[in-house]
Design an enzyme around this catalytic site. Structure first.
Site, short mmCIF file in Angstrom:
data_model
loop_
_atom_site.label_atom_id
_atom_site.label_comp_id
_atom_site.label_asym_id
_atom_site.label_seq_id
_atom_site.Cartn_x
_atom_site.Cartn_y
_atom_site.Cartn_z
N ARG A 2 0.83 -1.21 0.00
CA ARG A 2 0.00 0.00 0.00
C ARG A 2 0.85 1.25 0.00
NH1 ARG A 2 -1.80 -2.85 3.50
NH2 ARG A 2 -1.38 -1.68 5.38
N ARG A 6 4.03 6.39 -3.10
CA ARG A 6 4.53 7.58 -2.41
C ARG A 6 6.05 7.65 -2.37
NH1 ARG A 6 1.98 9.36 3.17
NH2 ARG A 6 2.14 7.18 3.74
N ARG A 15 2.05 13.91 -9.30
CA ARG A 15 1.19 14.58 -8.33
C ARG A 15 1.48 16.06 -8.16
NH1 ARG A 15 -0.78 12.69 -3.85
NH2 ARG A 15 -1.27 14.88 -3.62
N ASP A 51 -8.60 6.27 -2.24
CA ASP A 51 -8.48 6.47 -0.80
C ASP A 51 -9.78 6.01 -0.15
OD1 ASP A 51 -6.54 7.85 1.26
OD2 ASP A 51 -8.59 8.23 1.89
O1 CP3 Z 1 -0.86 2.24 -2.92
C1 CP3 Z 1 -1.85 2.97 -2.90
O2 CP3 Z 1 -1.80 4.14 -3.29
C2 CP3 Z 1 -3.13 2.35 -2.44
C3 CP3 Z 1 -4.20 3.29 -2.26
C4 CP3 Z 1 -4.49 3.73 -0.84
C5 CP3 Z 1 -4.35 5.08 -0.41
N1 CP3 Z 1 -4.91 5.17 0.84
C6 CP3 Z 1 -3.75 6.17 -1.16
C7 CP3 Z 1 -3.20 7.31 -0.41
C8 CP3 Z 1 -5.08 3.02 0.18
C9 CP3 Z 1 -5.39 1.54 0.23
C10 CP3 Z 1 -5.36 3.94 1.23
C11 CP3 Z 1 -6.09 3.56 2.44
C12 CP3 Z 1 -6.22 4.55 3.50
N2 CP3 Z 1 -6.43 5.90 3.43
C13 CP3 Z 1 -6.28 4.18 4.85
C14 CP3 Z 1 -6.15 2.78 5.35
C15 CP3 Z 1 -4.67 2.52 5.42
C16 CP3 Z 1 -4.25 1.34 6.22
O3 CP3 Z 1 -3.23 0.80 5.80
O4 CP3 Z 1 -4.83 0.99 7.21
C17 CP3 Z 1 -6.45 5.36 5.60
C18 CP3 Z 1 -6.52 5.45 7.11
C19 CP3 Z 1 -6.56 6.44 4.70
C20 CP3 Z 1 -6.75 7.88 4.99
C21 CP3 Z 1 -5.52 8.62 4.59
N3 CP3 Z 1 -5.25 8.99 3.28
C22 CP3 Z 1 -4.39 8.98 5.37
C23 CP3 Z 1 -4.26 8.76 6.87
C24 CP3 Z 1 -3.45 9.59 4.51
C25 CP3 Z 1 -2.07 10.10 4.83
C26 CP3 Z 1 -2.01 11.59 4.90
C27 CP3 Z 1 -0.54 12.05 4.91
O5 CP3 Z 1 -0.18 12.84 4.06
O6 CP3 Z 1 0.21 11.60 5.79
C28 CP3 Z 1 -4.01 9.55 3.22
C29 CP3 Z 1 -3.37 10.07 2.00
C30 CP3 Z 1 -3.03 9.03 1.00
N4 CP3 Z 1 -3.83 8.03 0.58
C31 CP3 Z 1 -1.82 8.98 0.25
C32 CP3 Z 1 -1.94 7.91 -0.65
C33 CP3 Z 1 -0.97 7.49 -1.71
C34 CP3 Z 1 -0.67 9.94 0.37
C35 CP3 Z 1 -0.89 11.09 -0.52
C36 CP3 Z 1 0.44 11.72 -0.83
O7 CP3 Z 1 1.10 12.17 0.11
O8 CP3 Z 1 0.79 11.73 -1.99
#
Ligand code: CP3
Length: 322
Positions: A2, A6, A15, A51
Protein backbone atom coordinates in the site's frame (compact mmCIF):
# COMPACT_ATOMS: atom_id res chain seq x y z
CA UNK A 1 2.40 -2.77 -0.95
CA UNK A 2 0.00 0.00 0.00
CA UNK A 3 1.05 3.52 -0.81
CA UNK A 4 4.14 2.16 -2.56
CA UNK A 5 3.73 4.98 -5.05
CA UNK A 6 4.53 7.58 -2.41
CA UNK A 7 8.18 6.45 -2.37
CA UNK A 8 8.55 6.85 -6.14
CA UNK A 9 9.91 9.97 -7.87
CA UNK A 10 7.62 9.26 -10.84
CA UNK A 11 4.63 9.41 -8.46
CA UNK A 12 5.72 12.70 -6.94
CA UNK A 13 6.23 14.11 -10.43
CA UNK A 14 2.70 13.16 -11.51
CA UNK A 15 1.19 14.58 -8.33
CA UNK A 16 2.90 17.98 -8.74
CA UNK A 17 0.15 20.56 -8.25
CA UNK A 18 -2.63 17.95 -8.13
CA UNK A 19 -4.41 17.48 -4.79
CA UNK A 20 -4.68 13.89 -3.53
CA UNK A 21 -8.44 13.54 -3.97
CA UNK A 22 -8.37 15.32 -7.34
CA UNK A 23 -5.85 12.69 -8.48
CA UNK A 24 -8.22 9.97 -7.19
CA UNK A 25 -11.03 11.37 -9.37
CA UNK A 26 -9.21 11.27 -12.71
CA UNK A 27 -9.23 7.92 -14.50
CA UNK A 28 -6.00 8.64 -16.40
CA UNK A 29 -4.10 9.44 -13.18
CA UNK A 30 -5.62 6.51 -11.27
CA UNK A 31 -4.44 4.16 -14.03
CA UNK A 32 -0.94 5.57 -14.29
CA UNK A 33 -0.31 5.81 -10.51
CA UNK A 34 -1.65 2.28 -9.93
CA UNK A 35 0.70 0.92 -12.59
CA UNK A 36 3.85 2.71 -11.36
CA UNK A 37 4.73 0.35 -8.47
CA UNK A 38 3.79 -2.68 -10.57
CA UNK A 39 6.26 -1.61 -13.28
CA UNK A 40 9.01 -0.74 -10.82
CA UNK A 41 8.75 -3.69 -8.50
CA UNK A 42 7.06 -6.48 -10.43
CA UNK A 43 4.72 -7.20 -7.51
CA UNK A 44 2.16 -10.00 -7.89
CA UNK A 45 -0.89 -7.75 -7.56
CA UNK A 46 -1.80 -4.12 -8.02
CA UNK A 47 -3.82 -2.08 -5.52
CA UNK A 48 -6.07 0.60 -6.93
CA UNK A 49 -4.89 4.16 -6.39
CA UNK A 50 -7.73 5.74 -4.44
CA UNK A 51 -8.48 6.47 -0.80
CA UNK A 52 -10.92 5.20 1.81
CA UNK A 53 -12.65 8.61 1.94
CA UNK A 54 -12.98 8.91 -1.86
CA UNK A 55 -16.58 7.61 -2.09
CA UNK A 56 -17.67 10.09 0.59
CA UNK A 57 -16.03 12.93 -1.33
CA UNK A 58 -17.58 11.76 -4.59
CA UNK A 59 -21.03 11.62 -2.97
CA UNK A 60 -20.70 15.27 -1.98
CA UNK A 61 -19.11 15.43 1.47
CA UNK A 62 -17.06 18.54 2.07
CA UNK A 63 -13.76 16.87 2.91
CA UNK A 64 -10.14 17.00 1.92
CA UNK A 65 -6.93 15.05 2.47
CA UNK A 66 -4.47 17.46 4.03
CA UNK A 67 -0.84 16.49 3.30
CA UNK A 68 0.93 15.23 6.41
CA UNK A 69 -2.38 15.15 8.33
CA UNK A 70 -4.94 12.96 6.58
CA UNK A 71 -8.67 13.31 5.87
CA UNK A 72 -10.32 16.44 7.30
CA UNK A 73 -14.12 16.90 7.29
CA UNK A 74 -15.67 20.41 7.18
CA UNK A 75 -18.82 19.58 9.15
CA UNK A 76 -18.34 16.60 11.47
CA UNK A 77 -21.34 14.39 12.19
CA UNK A 78 -22.88 14.92 15.62
CA UNK A 79 -26.56 13.93 15.42
CA UNK A 80 -29.26 12.00 13.60
CA UNK A 81 -30.07 14.91 11.26
CA UNK A 82 -26.49 14.79 9.97
CA UNK A 83 -26.74 11.02 9.52
CA UNK A 84 -30.01 11.37 7.61
CA UNK A 85 -28.34 13.94 5.35
CA UNK A 86 -25.64 11.47 4.21
CA UNK A 87 -26.23 11.05 0.48
CA UNK A 88 -27.22 7.61 -0.75
CA UNK A 89 -24.69 5.80 -2.89
CA UNK A 90 -24.90 6.54 -6.59
CA UNK A 91 -22.58 4.56 -8.88
CA UNK A 92 -22.69 7.39 -11.44
CA UNK A 93 -20.77 9.58 -8.97
CA UNK A 94 -17.80 7.19 -9.08
CA UNK A 95 -17.89 6.36 -12.78
CA UNK A 96 -14.23 7.44 -13.07
CA UNK A 97 -13.34 4.56 -10.73
CA UNK A 98 -15.16 2.02 -12.91
CA UNK A 99 -13.47 3.50 -15.98
CA UNK A 100 -10.03 3.33 -14.33
CA UNK A 101 -10.54 -0.24 -13.11
CA UNK A 102 -11.61 -1.41 -16.56
CA UNK A 103 -8.61 0.31 -18.14
CA UNK A 104 -6.27 -1.16 -15.54
CA UNK A 105 -7.54 -4.70 -15.93
CA UNK A 106 -6.72 -4.63 -19.63
CA UNK A 107 -3.27 -3.07 -19.00
CA UNK A 108 -2.40 -5.44 -16.16
CA UNK A 109 -3.06 -8.66 -18.07
CA UNK A 110 -2.55 -11.58 -15.68
CA UNK A 111 -1.63 -9.37 -12.69
CA UNK A 112 -4.72 -9.12 -10.47
CA UNK A 113 -6.08 -5.79 -9.26
CA UNK A 114 -7.16 -5.40 -5.63
CA UNK A 115 -10.03 -3.01 -4.99
CA UNK A 116 -10.72 -1.59 -1.54
CA UNK A 117 -12.94 0.45 0.72
CA UNK A 118 -12.86 1.85 4.24
CA UNK A 119 -14.76 -0.11 6.87
CA UNK A 120 -17.73 1.64 8.49
CA UNK A 121 -15.94 2.20 11.82
CA UNK A 122 -12.85 3.81 10.37
CA UNK A 123 -14.95 6.02 8.07
CA UNK A 124 -17.25 6.93 10.98
CA UNK A 125 -14.25 7.91 13.08
CA UNK A 126 -13.18 10.50 10.48
CA UNK A 127 -16.74 11.79 10.03
CA UNK A 128 -17.33 12.20 13.76
CA UNK A 129 -13.91 13.48 14.83
CA UNK A 130 -13.64 15.76 11.80
CA UNK A 131 -10.15 14.45 11.10
CA UNK A 132 -7.49 12.06 12.36
CA UNK A 133 -7.62 11.33 16.09
CA UNK A 134 -5.59 9.25 18.51
CA UNK A 135 -8.22 8.64 21.16
CA UNK A 136 -11.41 8.60 19.06
CA UNK A 137 -13.18 10.00 22.12
CA UNK A 138 -16.06 11.65 20.20
CA UNK A 139 -16.55 8.51 18.16
CA UNK A 140 -16.82 6.34 21.26
CA UNK A 141 -19.02 8.93 22.99
CA UNK A 142 -21.52 8.70 20.13
CA UNK A 143 -21.28 4.90 20.02
CA UNK A 144 -22.16 4.62 23.72
CA UNK A 145 -24.23 7.77 24.24
CA UNK A 146 -26.47 7.64 21.18
CA UNK A 147 -26.59 4.00 20.06
CA UNK A 148 -29.48 4.63 17.64
CA UNK A 149 -27.60 7.42 15.87
CA UNK A 150 -24.51 5.21 15.84
CA UNK A 151 -26.36 2.27 14.32
CA UNK A 152 -27.96 4.46 11.65
CA UNK A 153 -24.58 5.95 10.74
CA UNK A 154 -22.86 2.56 10.57
CA UNK A 155 -25.69 1.12 8.45
CA UNK A 156 -25.41 3.95 5.95
CA UNK A 157 -21.62 3.67 5.76
CA UNK A 158 -21.82 -0.11 5.33
CA UNK A 159 -24.02 0.34 2.26
CA UNK A 160 -21.63 2.94 0.80
CA UNK A 161 -18.58 0.69 1.37
CA UNK A 162 -20.28 -2.38 -0.07
CA UNK A 163 -21.60 -0.54 -3.11
CA UNK A 164 -18.19 1.04 -3.73
CA UNK A 165 -16.58 -2.42 -3.62
CA UNK A 166 -19.26 -3.71 -5.98
CA UNK A 167 -18.45 -1.00 -8.53
CA UNK A 168 -14.80 -2.04 -8.47
CA UNK A 169 -15.45 -5.78 -8.78
CA UNK A 170 -18.04 -5.35 -11.52
CA UNK A 171 -15.46 -3.31 -13.44
CA UNK A 172 -12.91 -6.14 -13.06
CA UNK A 173 -11.16 -6.01 -9.66
CA UNK A 174 -10.09 -9.57 -8.72
CA UNK A 175 -10.17 -9.21 -4.92
CA UNK A 176 -11.24 -6.65 -2.35
CA UNK A 177 -9.83 -5.39 0.92
CA UNK A 178 -11.76 -3.66 3.68
CA UNK A 179 -9.55 -1.33 5.75
CA UNK A 180 -10.66 -0.96 9.36
CA UNK A 181 -7.48 0.86 10.20
CA UNK A 182 -8.53 2.30 13.56
CA UNK A 183 -10.57 -0.63 14.95
CA UNK A 184 -7.52 -1.56 17.04
CA UNK A 185 -8.43 1.22 19.47
CA UNK A 186 -11.60 -0.65 20.51
CA UNK A 187 -12.08 -3.22 23.25
CA UNK A 188 -13.14 -6.64 21.95
CA UNK A 189 -16.57 -6.13 23.54
CA UNK A 190 -17.15 -2.77 21.84
CA UNK A 191 -15.84 -4.13 18.55
CA UNK A 192 -18.13 -7.16 18.69
CA UNK A 193 -21.20 -5.19 19.75
CA UNK A 194 -20.96 -1.95 17.79
CA UNK A 195 -18.69 -2.58 14.80
CA UNK A 196 -18.39 -6.19 13.67
CA UNK A 197 -22.05 -6.56 12.58
CA UNK A 198 -21.63 -3.64 10.19
CA UNK A 199 -18.37 -4.88 8.66
CA UNK A 200 -19.97 -8.31 8.35
CA UNK A 201 -22.86 -6.65 6.49
CA UNK A 202 -20.39 -5.20 3.97
CA UNK A 203 -18.86 -8.62 3.30
CA UNK A 204 -22.26 -10.32 3.14
CA UNK A 205 -23.49 -7.74 0.68
CA UNK A 206 -20.72 -8.57 -1.80
CA UNK A 207 -20.59 -12.34 -1.19
CA UNK A 208 -22.45 -12.92 -4.47
CA UNK A 209 -19.52 -11.42 -6.42
CA UNK A 210 -17.37 -14.45 -5.59
CA UNK A 211 -14.04 -12.63 -5.22
CA UNK A 212 -11.63 -13.14 -2.27
CA UNK A 213 -12.36 -10.73 0.57
CA UNK A 214 -9.54 -9.38 2.77
CA UNK A 215 -10.11 -7.77 6.18
CA UNK A 216 -7.40 -5.62 7.77
CA UNK A 217 -6.86 -3.33 10.72
CA UNK A 218 -3.89 -1.90 12.60
CA UNK A 219 -3.05 -3.08 16.14
CA UNK A 220 -5.86 -5.60 15.99
CA UNK A 221 -4.07 -8.58 17.58
CA UNK A 222 -6.72 -8.83 20.27
CA UNK A 223 -9.51 -8.49 17.67
CA UNK A 224 -8.24 -10.91 15.03
CA UNK A 225 -10.53 -13.74 16.14
CA UNK A 226 -13.62 -11.53 15.97
CA UNK A 227 -12.58 -9.82 12.74
CA UNK A 228 -12.04 -13.20 11.11
CA UNK A 229 -15.74 -14.06 11.61
CA UNK A 230 -16.87 -11.15 9.39
CA UNK A 231 -17.18 -13.39 6.30
CA UNK A 232 -13.75 -13.25 4.67
CA UNK A 233 -11.27 -15.52 2.93
CA UNK A 234 -8.12 -13.63 3.98
CA UNK A 235 -7.13 -11.89 7.23
CA UNK A 236 -4.63 -9.04 7.04
CA UNK A 237 -2.24 -8.92 9.99
CA UNK A 238 -0.06 -5.96 10.93
CA UNK A 239 3.56 -6.46 12.01
CA UNK A 240 2.75 -6.82 15.70
CA UNK A 241 1.36 -10.35 15.57
CA UNK A 242 3.61 -13.14 14.23
CA UNK A 243 1.76 -15.06 11.53
CA UNK A 244 2.26 -18.38 13.36
CA UNK A 245 0.26 -16.89 16.24
CA UNK A 246 -2.30 -15.22 13.99
CA UNK A 247 -3.09 -18.56 12.37
CA UNK A 248 -4.43 -19.85 15.68
CA UNK A 249 -6.71 -16.83 16.08
CA UNK A 250 -8.46 -16.78 12.71
CA UNK A 251 -11.01 -19.16 11.20
CA UNK A 252 -9.79 -22.52 9.88
CA UNK A 253 -8.96 -22.33 6.18
CA UNK A 254 -8.38 -18.59 6.10
CA UNK A 255 -5.27 -17.28 4.38
CA UNK A 256 -3.14 -14.58 5.99
CA UNK A 257 -1.78 -11.37 4.50
CA UNK A 258 1.24 -9.69 6.07
CA UNK A 259 3.50 -8.64 7.74
CA UNK A 260 7.06 -7.28 7.56
CA UNK A 261 7.40 -4.15 9.73
CA UNK A 262 7.36 -1.23 7.25
CA UNK A 263 10.27 0.41 9.09
CA UNK A 264 12.54 -2.63 8.65
CA UNK A 265 13.27 -1.62 5.06
CA UNK A 266 15.54 1.05 6.58
CA UNK A 267 17.66 -1.66 8.26
CA UNK A 268 20.81 -3.22 6.73
CA UNK A 269 20.03 -5.72 3.96
CA UNK A 270 21.03 -8.81 5.96
CA UNK A 271 18.47 -7.85 8.63
CA UNK A 272 15.76 -7.28 6.01
CA UNK A 273 16.55 -10.68 4.53
CA UNK A 274 16.51 -12.61 7.79
CA UNK A 275 13.33 -10.87 9.02
CA UNK A 276 11.63 -11.54 5.69
CA UNK A 277 12.56 -15.21 5.98
CA UNK A 278 11.03 -15.27 9.46
CA UNK A 279 7.76 -13.85 8.09
CA UNK A 280 7.73 -16.36 5.21
CA UNK A 281 8.49 -19.24 7.58
CA UNK A 282 5.66 -18.29 9.96
CA UNK A 283 3.33 -17.79 7.01
CA UNK A 284 3.86 -21.39 5.86
CA UNK A 285 1.67 -22.50 8.76
CA UNK A 286 -1.35 -20.77 7.21
CA UNK A 287 -3.35 -22.39 4.39
CA UNK A 288 -2.24 -19.46 2.22
CA UNK A 289 0.02 -16.45 2.69
CA UNK A 290 0.16 -13.15 0.81
CA UNK A 291 3.41 -11.42 1.75
CA UNK A 292 3.25 -7.66 2.25
CA UNK A 293 4.43 -4.98 4.60
CA UNK A 294 2.57 -5.01 7.91
CA UNK A 295 1.38 -1.48 7.14
CA UNK A 296 1.80 0.93 4.20
CA UNK A 297 5.10 1.96 2.62
CA UNK A 298 6.67 4.98 4.36
CA UNK A 299 7.26 7.90 1.97
CA UNK A 300 11.07 8.03 2.36
CA UNK A 301 11.54 4.31 1.67
CA UNK A 302 14.29 3.62 -0.86
CA UNK A 303 12.62 2.19 -4.01
CA UNK A 304 15.73 0.10 -4.72
CA UNK A 305 15.35 -1.68 -1.39
CA UNK A 306 11.71 -2.49 -2.18
CA UNK A 307 12.73 -3.81 -5.61
CA UNK A 308 15.37 -6.01 -3.99
CA UNK A 309 12.85 -7.22 -1.41
CA UNK A 310 10.34 -8.22 -4.10
CA UNK A 311 13.08 -10.09 -6.02
CA UNK A 312 14.17 -11.83 -2.84
CA UNK A 313 10.64 -13.01 -2.06
CA UNK A 314 10.21 -14.25 -5.62
CA UNK A 315 13.46 -16.22 -5.26
CA UNK A 316 12.03 -18.16 -2.31
CA UNK A 317 10.11 -21.33 -2.98
CA UNK A 318 6.37 -20.70 -2.88
CA UNK A 319 4.46 -22.99 -0.51
CA UNK A 320 1.43 -22.88 -2.81
CA UNK A 321 1.68 -23.53 -6.52
CA UNK A 322 0.33 -20.91 -8.89
O1 CP3 B 1 -0.86 2.24 -2.92
C1 CP3 B 1 -1.85 2.97 -2.90
O2 CP3 B 1 -1.80 4.14 -3.29
C2 CP3 B 1 -3.13 2.35 -2.44
C3 CP3 B 1 -4.20 3.29 -2.26
C4 CP3 B 1 -4.49 3.73 -0.84
C5 CP3 B 1 -4.35 5.08 -0.41
N1 CP3 B 1 -4.91 5.17 0.84
C6 CP3 B 1 -3.75 6.17 -1.16
C7 CP3 B 1 -3.20 7.31 -0.41
C8 CP3 B 1 -5.08 3.02 0.18
C9 CP3 B 1 -5.39 1.54 0.23
C10 CP3 B 1 -5.36 3.94 1.23
C11 CP3 B 1 -6.09 3.56 2.44
C12 CP3 B 1 -6.22 4.55 3.50
N2 CP3 B 1 -6.43 5.90 3.43
C13 CP3 B 1 -6.28 4.18 4.85
C14 CP3 B 1 -6.15 2.78 5.35
C15 CP3 B 1 -4.67 2.52 5.42
C16 CP3 B 1 -4.25 1.34 6.22
O3 CP3 B 1 -3.23 0.80 5.80
O4 CP3 B 1 -4.83 0.99 7.21
C17 CP3 B 1 -6.45 5.36 5.60
C18 CP3 B 1 -6.52 5.45 7.11
C19 CP3 B 1 -6.56 6.44 4.70
C20 CP3 B 1 -6.75 7.88 4.99
C21 CP3 B 1 -5.52 8.62 4.59
N3 CP3 B 1 -5.25 8.99 3.28
C22 CP3 B 1 -4.39 8.98 5.37
C23 CP3 B 1 -4.26 8.76 6.87
C24 CP3 B 1 -3.45 9.59 4.51
C25 CP3 B 1 -2.07 10.10 4.83
C26 CP3 B 1 -2.01 11.59 4.90
C27 CP3 B 1 -0.54 12.05 4.91
O5 CP3 B 1 -0.18 12.84 4.06
O6 CP3 B 1 0.21 11.60 5.79
C28 CP3 B 1 -4.01 9.55 3.22
C29 CP3 B 1 -3.37 10.07 2.00
C30 CP3 B 1 -3.03 9.03 1.00
N4 CP3 B 1 -3.83 8.03 0.58
C31 CP3 B 1 -1.82 8.98 0.25
C32 CP3 B 1 -1.94 7.91 -0.65
C33 CP3 B 1 -0.97 7.49 -1.71
C34 CP3 B 1 -0.67 9.94 0.37
C35 CP3 B 1 -0.89 11.09 -0.52
C36 CP3 B 1 0.44 11.72 -0.83
O7 CP3 B 1 1.10 12.17 0.11
O8 CP3 B 1 0.79 11.73 -1.99
Amino acid sequence: MRQAGRSLPEYRALRQGVAMLDACMRADLIIEITLQPVRRYGVDAAILFSDIVLPLKALGFDLDIVPGVGPVIAEPITDSAAVAAIPTFDAARVDFVAEAVAGLVSELGSTPLIGFAGAPYTLASYLIEGGPSKEHAKTKALMHGAPDVWRALMERLAVISAEFLRVQVEAGAAAVQLFDSWAGGLSPHDYRTHVLPHSAAVFADIADLGVPRIHFGVATGELLADMSTAGVEVMGVDWRVPLDRAVDRVQPGQALQGNLDSTLVFAPWDVIESETLRVLEAGRLAPGHIFNLGHGVLPDTDPDVLARLVDFIHSQESPVEG
